[in-house]
Design a protein around this motif. Structure first.
Motif, PDB file in Angstrom:
ATOM      1  N   GLU A 191      -3.301 -12.230 -11.096  1.00 45.29           N
ATOM      2  CA  GLU A 191      -4.100 -10.772 -11.533  1.00 45.29           C
ATOM      3  C   GLU A 191      -3.518 -10.458 -12.849  1.00 45.29           C
ATOM      4  N   ARG A 192      -4.231  -9.987 -13.913  1.00 46.59           N
ATOM      5  CA  ARG A 192      -3.962  -9.596 -15.083  1.00 46.59           C
ATOM      6  C   ARG A 192      -4.527  -8.137 -15.315  1.00 46.59           C
ATOM      7  N   GLN A 193      -3.836  -7.389 -15.966  1.00 50.84           N
ATOM      8  CA  GLN A 193      -4.589  -5.941 -16.264  1.00 50.84           C
ATOM      9  C   GLN A 193      -5.674  -6.227 -17.038  1.00 50.84           C
ATOM     10  N   GLY A 194      -6.543  -5.237 -17.158  1.00 46.59           N
ATOM     11  CA  GLY A 194      -7.842  -5.264 -17.492  1.00 46.59           C
ATOM     12  C   GLY A 194      -7.627  -4.580 -19.067  1.00 46.59           C
ATOM     13  N   ASN A 195      -8.542  -5.087 -19.613  1.00 49.09           N
ATOM     14  CA  ASN A 195      -8.689  -4.771 -21.112  1.00 49.09           C
ATOM     15  C   ASN A 195     -10.017  -4.332 -21.766  1.00 49.09           C
ATOM     16  N   GLU A 196     -10.018  -4.327 -23.279  1.00 54.16           N
ATOM     17  CA  GLU A 196     -11.306  -3.757 -23.700  1.00 54.16           C
ATOM     18  C   GLU A 196     -12.476  -4.962 -23.374  1.00 54.16           C
TER      19      GLU A 196
END
Length: 82
Positions: A49-54
């Motif tokens: 999992e990676r943090q969300g972004n634009e």
């Protein structure tokens, strides 16, 4: 593994419902109930999992690990012969 989790793995990889075909992606932007399902796959070692972004609209971004890819492919053979 529950079918809905296997479906997420296959969808993330761009495989058909039997886990066949050429994998042309490796990502899944999750929202709603799918976040919990993907985090379950993370706990099993099948996704990261990676943090969300634009680009993801703020939703977390998941990738299938090598172990997850092997599982999706191995499981697909069992599904076809069953």
């Amino acid at each position: 593994m529950r079918q809905e989790l296997l479906h997420i793995l296959r969808h993330s990889l761009g495989l058909d419902r039997y886990g066949q075909g050429d994998s042309y992606r490796n990502h899944f932007v999750a929202g709603g109930d799918d976040v919990t399902k993907c985090r379950e796959l993370v706990s099993l070692g099948y996704m990261t999992e990676r943090q969300g972004n634009e680009l993801t609209g703020g939703g977390p971004l998941f990738h299938v690990t090598d172990l997850g890819i092997q599982f999706a492919r191995k499981r697909s053979a069992a599904d076809i012969t069953a």
